[in-house]
Structure formats: C-alpha cells, structure tokens
Design a protein around this motif. Sequence first.
Motif, PDB file in Angstrom:
ATOM      1  N   GLN A   3       0.833  -1.196   0.000  1.00  0.00           N
ATOM      2  CA  GLN A   3       0.000   0.000   0.000  1.00  0.00           C
ATOM      3  C   GLN A   3       0.874   1.255   0.000  1.00  0.00           C
ATOM      4  OE1 GLN A   3      -2.765   0.630   3.347  1.00  0.00           O
ATOM      5  NE2 GLN A   3      -4.300   0.205   1.772  1.00  0.00           N
ATOM      6  N   ASN A   4       0.568   2.186  -0.895  1.00  0.00           N
ATOM      7  CA  ASN A   4       1.302   3.438  -0.942  1.00  0.00           C
ATOM      8  C   ASN A   4       0.553   4.472  -0.100  1.00  0.00           C
ATOM      9  OD1 ASN A   4       1.946   6.181  -1.992  1.00  0.00           O
ATOM     10  ND2 ASN A   4       3.393   5.009  -3.253  1.00  0.00           N
ATOM     11  N   ALA A   5       1.169   4.840   1.038  1.00  0.00           N
ATOM     12  CA  ALA A   5       0.484   5.703   2.003  1.00  0.00           C
ATOM     13  C   ALA A   5       0.140   7.061   1.404  1.00  0.00           C
ATOM     14  CB  ALA A   5       1.367   5.887   3.235  1.00  0.00           C
ATOM     15  N   ASP A   6       1.034   7.557   0.547  1.00  0.00           N
ATOM     16  CA  ASP A   6       0.841   8.852  -0.071  1.00  0.00           C
ATOM     17  C   ASP A   6      -0.426   8.865  -0.938  1.00  0.00           C
ATOM     18  OD1 ASP A   6       1.659  11.425  -0.493  1.00  0.00           O
ATOM     19  OD2 ASP A   6       2.835  10.926  -2.287  1.00  0.00           O
ATOM     20  N   ILE A   7      -0.530   7.880  -1.810  1.00  0.00           N
ATOM     21  CA  ILE A   7      -1.703   7.805  -2.687  1.00  0.00           C
ATOM     22  C   ILE A   7      -2.972   7.640  -1.858  1.00  0.00           C
ATOM     23  CG2 ILE A   7      -2.844   6.506  -4.528  1.00  0.00           C
ATOM     24  CD1 ILE A   7      -0.179   5.680  -5.569  1.00  0.00           C
ATOM     25  N   LEU A   8      -2.886   6.752  -0.841  1.00  0.00           N
ATOM     26  CA  LEU A   8      -4.072   6.467  -0.027  1.00  0.00           C
ATOM     27  C   LEU A   8      -4.590   7.733   0.651  1.00  0.00           C
ATOM     28  CD1 LEU A   8      -5.803   3.947   0.677  1.00  0.00           C
ATOM     29  CD2 LEU A   8      -4.590   3.915   2.872  1.00  0.00           C
ATOM     30  N   SER A   9      -3.672   8.528   1.229  1.00  0.00           N
ATOM     31  CA  SER A   9      -4.156   9.707   1.957  1.00  0.00           C
ATOM     32  C   SER A   9      -4.728  10.753   0.997  1.00  0.00           C
ATOM     33  CB  SER A   9      -3.045  10.293   2.833  1.00  0.00           C
ATOM     34  OG  SER A   9      -2.179  11.051   2.035  1.00  0.00           O
ATOM     35  N   ARG A  10      -4.104  10.904  -0.186  1.00  0.00           N
ATOM     36  CA  ARG A  10      -4.659  11.828  -1.177  1.00  0.00           C
ATOM     37  C   ARG A  10      -6.049  11.382  -1.627  1.00  0.00           C
ATOM     38  NH1 ARG A  10      -0.803  15.112  -3.972  1.00  0.00           N
ATOM     39  NH2 ARG A  10       1.230  14.857  -3.007  1.00  0.00           N
ATOM     40  N   LEU A  11      -6.174  10.088  -1.800  1.00  0.00           N
ATOM     41  CA  LEU A  11      -7.440   9.500  -2.231  1.00  0.00           C
ATOM     42  C   LEU A  11      -8.516   9.755  -1.177  1.00  0.00           C
ATOM     43  CD1 LEU A  11      -8.062   7.844  -4.754  1.00  0.00           C
ATOM     44  CD2 LEU A  11      -7.653   5.778  -3.422  1.00  0.00           C
ATOM     45  N   ASP A  20     -13.837  15.137   0.295  1.00  0.00           N
ATOM     46  CA  ASP A  20     -14.302  16.406  -0.285  1.00  0.00           C
ATOM     47  C   ASP A  20     -15.562  16.221  -1.117  1.00  0.00           C
ATOM     48  OD1 ASP A  20     -12.186  17.593   0.855  1.00  0.00           O
ATOM     49  OD2 ASP A  20     -11.031  17.918  -0.990  1.00  0.00           O
ATOM     50  N   ARG A  21     -15.630  15.101  -1.809  1.00  0.00           N
ATOM     51  CA  ARG A  21     -16.777  14.885  -2.689  1.00  0.00           C
ATOM     52  C   ARG A  21     -17.876  14.072  -2.012  1.00  0.00           C
ATOM     53  NH1 ARG A  21     -14.641  12.222  -7.812  1.00  0.00           N
ATOM     54  NH2 ARG A  21     -13.064  11.326  -6.455  1.00  0.00           N
ATOM     55  N   GLY A  22     -17.662  13.767  -0.720  1.00  0.00           N
ATOM     56  CA  GLY A  22     -18.682  13.047   0.059  1.00  0.00           C
ATOM     57  C   GLY A  22     -18.912  11.618  -0.401  1.00  0.00           C
ATOM     58  N   ILE A  23     -17.821  10.986  -0.876  1.00  0.00           N
ATOM     59  CA  ILE A  23     -17.942   9.608  -1.360  1.00  0.00           C
ATOM     60  C   ILE A  23     -17.229   8.684  -0.377  1.00  0.00           C
ATOM     61  CG2 ILE A  23     -17.334   8.041  -3.259  1.00  0.00           C
ATOM     62  CD1 ILE A  23     -17.302  10.548  -5.093  1.00  0.00           C
ATOM     63  N   ALA A  24     -17.844   7.525  -0.081  1.00  0.00           N
ATOM     64  CA  ALA A  24     -17.221   6.585   0.852  1.00  0.00           C
ATOM     65  C   ALA A  24     -16.161   5.752   0.137  1.00  0.00           C
ATOM     66  CB  ALA A  24     -18.284   5.664   1.449  1.00  0.00           C
ATOM     67  N   MET A  25     -15.098   5.430   0.851  1.00  0.00           N
ATOM     68  CA  MET A  25     -14.000   4.629   0.281  1.00  0.00           C
ATOM     69  C   MET A  25     -14.461   3.173   0.087  1.00  0.00           C
ATOM     70  SD  MET A  25     -10.521   4.512  -0.276  1.00  0.00           S
ATOM     71  CE  MET A  25      -9.472   5.516   0.760  1.00  0.00           C
ATOM     72  N   THR A  26     -14.216   2.631  -1.099  1.00  0.00           N
ATOM     73  CA  THR A  26     -14.589   1.233  -1.372  1.00  0.00           C
ATOM     74  C   THR A  26     -13.310   0.440  -1.653  1.00  0.00           C
ATOM     75  OG1 THR A  26     -14.697   1.567  -3.754  1.00  0.00           O
ATOM     76  CG2 THR A  26     -16.713   2.050  -2.503  1.00  0.00           C
ATOM     77  N   PRO A  27     -13.422  -0.908  -1.665  1.00  0.00           N
ATOM     78  CA  PRO A  27     -12.235  -1.712  -2.006  1.00  0.00           C
ATOM     79  C   PRO A  27     -11.667  -1.345  -3.385  1.00  0.00           C
ATOM     80  CG  PRO A  27     -13.984  -3.112  -1.134  1.00  0.00           C
ATOM     81  CD  PRO A  27     -14.573  -1.746  -1.296  1.00  0.00           C
ATOM     82  N   GLU A  28     -12.548  -0.936  -4.312  1.00  0.00           N
ATOM     83  CA  GLU A  28     -12.080  -0.531  -5.648  1.00  0.00           C
ATOM     84  C   GLU A  28     -11.154   0.684  -5.557  1.00  0.00           C
ATOM     85  OE1 GLU A  28     -15.460  -1.286  -5.228  1.00  0.00           O
ATOM     86  OE2 GLU A  28     -15.049  -3.255  -6.110  1.00  0.00           O
ATOM     87  N   HIS A  29     -11.529   1.613  -4.665  1.00  0.00           N
ATOM     88  CA  HIS A  29     -10.658   2.778  -4.483  1.00  0.00           C
ATOM     89  C   HIS A  29      -9.330   2.363  -3.866  1.00  0.00           C
ATOM     90  CE1 HIS A  29     -14.637   5.052  -4.373  1.00  0.00           C
ATOM     91  NE2 HIS A  29     -14.008   5.515  -5.424  1.00  0.00           N
ATOM     92  N   GLN A  30      -9.426   1.490  -2.868  1.00  0.00           N
ATOM     93  CA  GLN A  30      -8.200   1.063  -2.172  1.00  0.00           C
ATOM     94  C   GLN A  30      -7.216   0.405  -3.134  1.00  0.00           C
ATOM     95  OE1 GLN A  30      -9.943  -1.046   1.071  1.00  0.00           O
ATOM     96  NE2 GLN A  30      -9.555   0.618   2.526  1.00  0.00           N
ATOM     97  N   LYS A  31      -7.768  -0.284  -4.115  1.00  0.00           N
ATOM     98  CA  LYS A  31      -6.938  -0.957  -5.121  1.00  0.00           C
ATOM     99  C   LYS A  31      -5.980   0.036  -5.801  1.00  0.00           C
ATOM    100  CE  LYS A  31      -7.776  -3.113  -9.567  1.00  0.00           C
ATOM    101  NZ  LYS A  31      -8.812  -3.514 -10.526  1.00  0.00           N
ATOM    102  N   LEU A  32      -6.433   1.275  -5.965  1.00  0.00           N
ATOM    103  CA  LEU A  32      -5.612   2.289  -6.638  1.00  0.00           C
ATOM    104  C   LEU A  32      -4.339   2.621  -5.873  1.00  0.00           C
ATOM    105  CD1 LEU A  32      -8.366   4.797  -7.833  1.00  0.00           C
ATOM    106  CD2 LEU A  32      -7.041   3.236  -9.259  1.00  0.00           C
ATOM    107  N   ALA A  33      -4.341   2.351  -4.549  1.00  0.00           N
ATOM    108  CA  ALA A  33      -3.175   2.693  -3.732  1.00  0.00           C
ATOM    109  C   ALA A  33      -2.190   1.529  -3.616  1.00  0.00           C
ATOM    110  CB  ALA A  33      -3.623   3.147  -2.348  1.00  0.00           C
ATOM    111  N   LEU A  34      -2.500   0.405  -4.225  1.00  0.00           N
ATOM    112  CA  LEU A  34      -1.597  -0.750  -4.169  1.00  0.00           C
ATOM    113  C   LEU A  34      -0.638  -0.732  -5.353  1.00  0.00           C
ATOM    114  CD1 LEU A  34      -4.069  -3.636  -3.182  1.00  0.00           C
ATOM    115  CD2 LEU A  34      -2.289  -2.589  -1.742  1.00  0.00           C
ATOM    116  N   LEU A  35       0.650  -0.680  -5.058  1.00  0.00           N
ATOM    117  CA  LEU A  35       1.657  -0.677  -6.128  1.00  0.00           C
ATOM    118  C   LEU A  35       2.678  -1.787  -5.869  1.00  0.00           C
ATOM    119  CD1 LEU A  35       2.539   3.109  -6.639  1.00  0.00           C
ATOM    120  CD2 LEU A  35       0.742   1.764  -7.731  1.00  0.00           C
ATOM    121  N   PRO A  36       3.317  -2.290  -6.920  1.00  0.00           N
ATOM    122  CA  PRO A  36       4.363  -3.298  -6.721  1.00  0.00           C
ATOM    123  C   PRO A  36       5.511  -2.693  -5.907  1.00  0.00           C
ATOM    124  CG  PRO A  36       3.728  -3.171  -9.046  1.00  0.00           C
ATOM    125  CD  PRO A  36       3.085  -2.016  -8.354  1.00  0.00           C
TER     126      PRO A  36
END
Lengths: 418, 418
Positions: free
Chosen positions: B91-99, B105-121
């Motif tokens: 997990q990339n902490a930087d991406i996760l916190s920005r996300l 800000d947009r009032g959207i709840a975090m989903t597993p799909e969003h979390q996937k974006l913060a996972l990098l090799p």
Amino acid sequence: MRGEIIVIGNELVTGQVSDLNGCYAARRLTLAGFYVRGITIIGDEASTIESTLRCAIARSDFAIITGGLGSTSDDITTEIIAKTLERPLVQNADILSRLESSLRDRGIAMTPEHQKLALLPQGAEVIDPVHHVCGFFIIHHEKPLFFLPGVPEQMRNMLDSHVIPGLLDKMSHRTYIKERILKVFGLEETKVNQLCQGIGEEQKGVTISFLPRFPETHIIITVRGKEFQQTQDKLRETEEAIRKRLGSYVFGRNGQTLEEVIGHLLRSRRLTLAIAESCTGGLIGHRITDIPGSSDYLDRDVVVYSNRSKEELLKVPKKVLEDYGAVSGECAEWMARNIRISSGADLGLSVTGIAGPTGGTNEKPVGTVFMGMSTSRATVARGFRFQGSRESIKIIASEYALDWVRRYLIDDTLLFSY
Amino acid sequence: MRGEIIVIGNELVTGQVSDLNGCYAARRLTLAGFYVRGITIIGDEASTIESTLRCAIARSDFAIITGGLGSTSDDITTEIIAKTLERPLVQNADILSRLESSLRDRGIAMTPEHQKLALLPQGAEVIDPVHHVCGFFIIHHEKPLFFLPGVPEQMRNMLDSHVIPGLLDKMSHRTYIKERILKVFGLEETKVNQLCQGIGEEQKGVTISFLPRFPETHIIITVRGKEFQQTQDKLRETEEAIRKRLGSYVFGRNGQTLEEVIGHLLRSRRLTLAIAESCTGGLIGHRITDIPGSSDYLDRDVVVYSNRSKEELLKVPKKVLEDYGAVSGECAEWMARNIRISSGADLGLSVTGIAGPTGGTNEKPVGTVFMGMSTSRATVARGFRFQGSRESIKIIASEYALDWVRRYLIDDTLLFSY
C-alpha cells in the motif's frame, strides 16, 4: 480461433503515421467471431520481423501480416518470411506475366525491383493477383499466415474478400457476432449509462458498451451466439429495450450521421431549410451539404460574420443589435425569421454566439450561443453556454442546431414547448 | 537506447477504438533520440500481459506500458506486473491519503475498488500523484519500466513531463533530433519527390520523407546529430534547399494550416474577404472561421445552394444562369464580383461546381468546379475538373480556393497571369 495481427513499417514505429490497418483488421476479425490476441507494430527490420513472426506462429492459430511487400529496398517482409519459414523464394509465373504486360502497356521497362514483386516463398498462394502489389498466404504447420500490402485500401479489400471468408471456412464451431451502434445526443455519458442499467444483464452473450464520441455518445451492442436467429433476436430485443429508455435521444444507428437523418426527414416531409449562422462559420452548411442530394432541401446558408452583414443580408434592425447585441435571443429570432422569409424556405435556422478564445464578456462569456428556429407558425430562440476550445464550441453548437431541426421534424409541437 | 511500447485494453484488440497512445509515445521517443522497437497492443488478459512484459524486459532497454491501471475489475495491469516482476503489492500511504481526502471532499465513501488504486508493486515510484489514476515506474534489473494510465491526456502529460526527461537523464550519449514539416499544395507527390531529388543526400544524419495528406503533401525533414548547433544548421540548410526548389508551392510549416496562413496575410495587409460558395457548401467559411480572430477579416460567406439564392443574394442575372449555367466561369465571376461589391470587402471569392455523386452531365461531369476572384481592379475565373467522392471534391475545391487567395496575397500580379 485465436489470431494476431502484425503491422510492419518504419513510419509507424517512429510515430510519423498512425496505424489504420491493425484496428480495421481487429474489428473485422472480432465481428466475424475470432479472438484477436494482439496487434504488434514493428519497423522494417529483419531480426524484429523474424522474431515477431516466430512468436506468432508459436502462440496463435493464425496471423495477418501487413506492410513491407512493395518493390523498394526497404520492403523486406517477403525475404524475411522466406528465411523464417525456411522456404526458398521462387518466381511466380502468373505474377510475372501480369507484371510484364502491365509494364508494357505503360511503356515501362522491367527492372530488378519489379522482378522482386514476383518472388514468393515456396508454397505461397497468391491473393488477388490483379494488383501489382499482391497479397499471399501460406499454410505453415497447419496455421494460415496471410501477408497483405500495407496500403489501407488494398489491405481492406483483400481482408474482406479473401482472408475473413477463408478463415470462416476453417472454423469448425462458428460463432455469430452481431453488432449495432446506437447514436445518442443531448445526454451526458454517465446519464446514458445510468438509464441503460440492467439491460442485457441476464442475457448470455450480450455486451453493451458506451463510447464518448464528442459531442455524441455511441452505444455499442454486441451479441455473440451459436445460432444465427437467436443472436439476431437478442440484438433486436436489446436495441428495443435501450430505445424505450432513451426515446428520442437516440438519433440514429450504425453509420448514420445527424445530418443524414435530417436529410431523410426533410425530404420525406417535403420541407426546405435556410440557415443563417454566425459563430459556427459555415460548419452547419458544410455538414448538411456532405449529404448527396442535399440541394433538394437546403436552399441557402448565409454566414453573417460581421454586424453589417447581419443588417444587410438579414435585415436585423440596428436597434436590436444595439439594445441586445448580436449574441442574443432577439437577434437569433430575427435571423431565423428573416432567412426563412427572404429565402422562401419552410424552415429558418439561426446560430449566433461567441466561439472564442477572445470576444467574451462577464455577462456573455466565450461559449454563449443563441439559436433561433422559425416556421410560418412561430419563431423561437434558445440560449446555451458551452465550454471548450473554439473548435469544440463550433462543433457542439452545430450539433445542437441540427438536433433541434431533427426534433422539430419528428414532433413539431416541440418548437413551442422546448 | 532502444525501447518498446505496450498498450493494454480490450477495446483496442476488438478494434472498437483505435489506439492513440502508441503513436504519440513513438513520436515523442523518436524525436527525443530513442529507437522504438515496436508497439504491442494487447487486451486485459493476464497471461498475455505477463508474456508481453517478459519479452519486453528481455529484449529492450526500457518499456512504456499504458492502460489497465484503473479501479474497475477489468483493470488488472498492476496485479500482473507485481506477479511478473515477483514484487508483492504494497500500500502506498501517499496515494491512499490523497485518495481519502479527495473522496471526503466529494462526500464519497471509500470502497475496495478505491483502495486498489493505492496498491503498487514493491519498489515502484509514483509519477504525478495528484491524479487519482497515477502512473508509476520501476527500475527492474536496471531497466526502467514506466506504467502510465490509458486516458490519452493523462498519459501524454506524464510522458512529456516525467518519462522523456527521466530517460534523457539516463542516456550517456545524447543524440539531438530535429524535425521540420513543410506543407506543399498544388504539386503531385511524385513531382514533389522529383524536385527534391538529391537534397540532403551527402549530409550525414539527414532524412527527407514525403507524406501524402490529402489534398496536401507534407515533407518531413529529420536531422540527427551529436551536436546541437550542427543539427540545427543542417535542418535550416535542408529547409532552405527544399524551399528554393519548390518556391511558393510550400505554403506553411509544422502545425500551420492553409487557413491560418491566409489569416496572417489578410491581417498583415489589412484586407477583408467575402465568400460566395455553392458546391463546397460552407466548408470554406468553416475552415476560415476555425482561426481565432477571423471575424477581423471575414465579413460574410453566402452558401448559395439554389439558383434562386444565386439570383437573390448575388444578383447573378437569369440570363447568365440560362446561357452558361450555374456551374460556369461566367457565373463564378458574377458571384465573386457581387459578393465583393455588396459586402464592401476588398476581396471576393466564389466557388460553384458539381460535387456529385449525381448532377453531372457529359459536358460538365461530376467534379467540374469554377472559382472566381474579384478585387477592385479585376475579376477572373478558373475552371477545374476534380475526381473522387463528394467529400473529397468538397475538400480539394476548398483547398484550391484558399490557395488561390494565398497566392494572390503574396503576389497580386498572379490574379491576372494565372
């Protein structure tokens, strides 16, 4: 059956030209029921061509290779194929004699470059020997390899008339793939997506995808099935379900353009159109006149780019221009009414606005556009505020104007209720 | 350094969408002095992505991979990279916190799909973490691998601002590549080729290629060299040599369009233009008004699609229409003269013809086009016979008309000697 496409040309790997053949072949193969593993674009380089060809033969059931079959020194595909497949180059008597007679007719002497065109790897069968650059195919270890010229038109002809039918003959379990495109305008892509939710979900083999094609959204329905009639039925049902949800937002299908749809409607209702456009600069007229026979229903189009031309050609009163400005609903109404009356056409359409990047004000920013429509019964105007570049404002304004004409022609009460 | 480009997306191998990223990246890399081995386009399929990536690492010095980095279930690129390179996803902490903050800000709840974006090799470095779909790069066995989103705009930004500069840093022997495009109209491609024969031949590193871009021919001069100034000089000398041979057939360079060139000329000579077009249907006006500020020199354009509109708007005498027809030099002269006089513009331009596919006769087949030009000193007409589809006749007629204006503006004696 699973195949792949290899496209050869130095101009493609340097990015000077963007490849058209790969996408075309992928589309045709997919619609014919084949799976395409990938498209590989490489330069005219011996070792790369050889290794790419080897990989393709190892992993795919068939391959289509285009480009590099010409007579100049950088065209080395045929030579490399012969080497890779370990088949000597042999002279094809048929090609040679056709070449000789064609050159004779044109009074050109045969050169070694010409002779090169008649050399094919052993076992190659010629596709379409009428052209000078011919294609050929080789069945290598039971896998068909098709070699086609890189000139898009020749390549497409050979693909459609020889390659696809040849591959279909070899398929034991035929899959039918039917596709339909529905074209939508006036709804955002996410809204189109939402409205279509659930359609086709329980139907096996039905895929619906959404393609933004500014300023339109295209819905692509694809149905795969083992039986022709069932596939056809599913396609029809899915199209009906989508049309029921989207109503008149769907303006056409497959290759139909908005200007073509309007042409049909004007012709069938025996109506004529006259246009006065300002910020779209001739684009509306250009689009309408792209349709053969449009002179039957388009009487004239005046592009009134100066205030003076609006006064002189459309008799827009100086007072209207002074009080409301050239970019106003009032001016749009005058333009639509007077182009209709002066031309004697049934329908008058007008567009006036600010395409930018300069000319905007706080009150009327860049993207402010007014349109007018006039018939013998009424004249109305609508206002818009578009965003984007000069080009995109011209495009979206022309699209809204044409769509307004379409909506009026399918339901003329709209003129008043819009 | 020799690299390759891999483009991932199901919509590309089915041919629904044609790839734009591969060509763009190839162009940018080539101009920066890198060699591109090839562009491989594949679907979102685990085994194909894996084997393609393995091949690229084995044979190339670097690779750029785009597509499949999004949050939906078909975006599997990141997962496959981790597997292929044997680097666990972390997990990339930087991406996760920005996300998190962006979603909040947009009032959207975090989903597993969003979390996937913060996972990098493991070992991946983030490129441009401001966007939700970020790019990243990994130095694997000393080879840089760049992974970029498939959305063309994002991909282009990251390529230009991070990837190319990053690769240039790694190059020990920098090669300068300079390129210039000269745009030619009015000469056949083979003739352009002939006239340029011999230019640049003795200059090492100079390549001249010819690209037909209907209805124009573009000449691409490319110069490669180890020294900046020398490369620049060779480019200038080659351009001068070509311009000397082709003279005013060269109308512009690089991104310049014919309508832009005319705009500059009209503006600098403080002249205004009015147009009367028939078979081109508004295309000439559309092209001219694509240029910002064109309202300064275009007064009006009338698209006179009916005979009645020619009489009413341009006062073409009925006798001219009866004796010579609407498609005639006489009618073109009347149209050009009267649009000039009625508008008060300095220059009047007219086009009348038969764009087809119907409406042709033996005497005046489809493609017959007359053009007129009028100034306060003279009014002249020219006749043409074009070939091709309705669309291409419209395009080539508009190009000849615009080019005539350009030639008049650079040398007004041409009006009489043409």
